[in-house]
Write an enzyme that holds these catalytic residues in place. Structure first.
Site, PDB file in Angstrom:
ATOM      1  N   SER A 262       0.838  -1.195   0.000  1.00  0.00           N
ATOM      2  CA  SER A 262       0.000   0.000   0.000  1.00  0.00           C
ATOM      3  C   SER A 262       0.878   1.251   0.000  1.00  0.00           C
ATOM      4  O   SER A 262       2.084   1.186   0.213  1.00  0.00           O
ATOM      5  CB  SER A 262      -0.890   0.003   1.237  1.00  0.00           C
ATOM      6  N   LYS A 263       0.206   2.362  -0.208  1.00  0.00           N
ATOM      7  CA  LYS A 263       0.885   3.644  -0.198  1.00  0.00           C
ATOM      8  C   LYS A 263       1.589   3.851   1.152  1.00  0.00           C
ATOM      9  O   LYS A 263       2.682   4.405   1.221  1.00  0.00           O
ATOM     10  CB  LYS A 263      -0.179   4.721  -0.426  1.00  0.00           C
ATOM     11  N   ARG A 264       0.930   3.393   2.214  1.00  0.00           N
ATOM     12  CA  ARG A 264       1.508   3.566   3.562  1.00  0.00           C
ATOM     13  C   ARG A 264       2.833   2.827   3.742  1.00  0.00           C
ATOM     14  O   ARG A 264       3.714   3.298   4.438  1.00  0.00           O
ATOM     15  CB  ARG A 264       0.516   3.114   4.634  1.00  0.00           C
TER      16      ARG A 264
END
Ligand code: GLU
Length: 501
Positions: A262-264
């Site tokens: 994910s972006k995180r």
């Protein structure tokens, strides 16, 4: 293959493309080119609520940056256009109605509040609300209402959706190139919405109709769409169309732990997840990645050639790619490996191109102008690039080629600068001053010869000499540095150290 291969990448313009999207595009591109087919870009923008300004341009820019251009798509109209679903809106209604006529679909008038009530009610009982054969006759639709009642609602303009009437008690046989045969029990499927009375099809209907009209032969997409396959296959059958072949690509997994990348993860571990920058998220391009490196590592996220070879040009990927060599299991994303690829491509790159980028990179620094020429920079790059992953690293690896050291590494100074060193350095200055043929080999020969004649040890001369030239103990062969920065600069540096150390 008798039919011309046609594949499509069909993103929804809801934001920037994650590198997983680029991986999907890449696999489509490789498969198309391997088979002499066409790669189509279709923008699936039927969900206006999720439309994000600039996302389509971003998608196109990203594909172009990766050198995987589409053959047909927005701005490259072929005979199957338009390629934005919002511009094809008028096409879908008749297909939805055809399904109603064939009794594969029905009108449903349930209000959002009513459906929400059922959903919450089920949740409270720890159940999931599914709209399908088991309850559809108790809900508000053309199957539970009389024909007259349905017509009245339609005539009165009551908002409706068209739902697919999933059959009961059937075992669907699905086939996926990556996953093989899959059997699905239709009893677990819900009656998905295909069309809404606002005139918009849902993803499912638009996607199938467009794949049919655009004569798509292979649907290559991410695993997250696998649950839709059962419905899609049933839609093809309901229309009496031949379905394309399907290949669902494995998920891209987090570098550590469980779950999808994910972006995180990128934010937490400090690596890009987008090909190009988008708002505050920095892309691969802007981080200094070569598109060849990005393409190469993406190819290995879910595919492998079955050999030890890891470095592939786009041409080689096209030649070797096959869907049969795509794995089922999730592909773990490894940020270190992406850097490894970039380092490789940096070493391979034309030194003139590297010099241009590096020059651009250092253009706002305070550097004497005689160092800011391409031939000098290219020679510097050749000497220091080996350890560079990004162009940006070249500065830390070789700043001393451009600026006289201000400080000297403390530990090294303690170790190398002893009593008598200043005197030796003075003598070195004189030796260097007298050299007219200032090549690395010649300076080296003369200095070493002098060390021999003087019966000095190398350890008394070479390390302190490096310290005063570089400011530290790092760097390539010292005489290469001296020859490149030149006689005047070398002498200046030695003299400066004698007065400051
Ligand atoms: N519009 C879908 C997406 O955003 C396309 C899925 C498919 O390829 O069928 O990925």
């Amino acid at each position: 293959m008798s039919q011309n291969v046609r594949v499509r990448f069909a993103p929804s313009p809801t934001g920037p493309l994650h590198i997983g999207g680029i991986r999907t595009a890449l696999f489509n591109y490789l498969f198309a080119k391997k088979n002499g087919g066409d790669f189509i870009l279709r923008i699936e923008d039927t969900d206006q609520n999720r439309y994000v300004e600039g996302a389509e341009k971003y998608i196109i820019d990203a594909l172009n940056w990766c050198n995987i251009p589409f053959d047909e798509g927005p701005g490259k109209e072929g005979k199957y256009g338009p390629y934005r679903q919002s511009e094809r809106k008028h096409l879908y209604k008749k297909y939805a109605e055809e399904l109603i006529q064939k009794e594969f679909a029905y009108y449903a008038f349930d209000t959002a509040e009513n459906l929400d009530f059922h959903r919450k009610d089920h949740e409270a009982k720890r159940k999931t609300f599914i709209y399908n054969w088991h309850n559809r006759l108790k809900l508000d639709n053309s199957l539970s209402l009389t024909e007259e009642e349905t017509h009245k609602k339609l005539n009165d303009g009551v908002p409706y959706v068209i739902r697919f009437k999933t059959p009961q008690n059937q075992k669907l046989q699905l086939n996926d190139i990556v996953r093989g045969n899959i059997e699905i029990d239709t009893n677990i499927l819900d009656d998905k919405v295909l069309y809404k009375s606002d005139g918009m099809p849902t993803y499912h209907l638009a996607n199938i109709v467009d794949d049919y009209l655009m004569e798509i032969t292979h649907v290559i997409r991410g695993e997250e769409w696998l649950p839709s396959l059962a419905l899609h296959k049933q839609l093809y059958d309901a229309f009496g169309w031949q379905a394309p072949k399907f290949a669902h690509l494995p998920l891209i997994m987090k570098p550590v732990g469980k779950g999808k990348l994910s972006k995180r993860d990128g934010e937490k571990l400090g690596f890009p997840v987008f090909p190009l920058s988008w708002n505050e998220s920095v892309g691969y391009k802007e981080t200094g990645y070569f598109p060849e490196a990005v393409v190469n590592f993406l190819a290995f996220l879910g595919w492998n050639p079955g050999t030890e070879q890891e470095i592939f040009s786009l041409e080689e990927l096209i030649n070797q790619f096959s869907l049969e060599r795509v794995n089922k299991s999730g592909a773990r994303f490894d940020p270190d490996k992406t850097k490894w690829y970039n380092q490789h491509y940096l070493q391979q790159a034309d030194v003139n191109i590297l010099a241009d980028s590096f020059l651009h990179n250092i253009s706002n620094r305070e550097i004497p102008s005689h160092f800011l020429n391409k031939s000098y920079v290219a020679q510097v790059v050749t000497l220091i690039k080996e350890r560079a992953v990004f162009i940006e690293d070249l500065w830390n690896l070789g700043d001393y080629f451009f600026i006289t050291p201000e400080n000297y590494n403390e530990k090294a100074t303690k170790k190398q600068w002893k009593e008598g060193t200043a005197d030796i350095m003075k003598q070195v200055t004189a030796i260097i001053e007298a050299i007219s043929d200032f090549t690395s080999e010649n300076v080296e020969a003369i200095v070493k010869n002098w060390i021999g004649e003087k019966e000095l040890s190398f350890g008394k001369v070479m390390p302190p000499l490096r310290l005063v030239i570089v400011g530290d103990m790092k760097g390539p062969h010292l005489f290469d540095i001296i020859a490149l920065i030149g006689k005047e600069e070398s002498i200046k540096r030695i003299k400066k150290a004698i007065t400051t150390l």
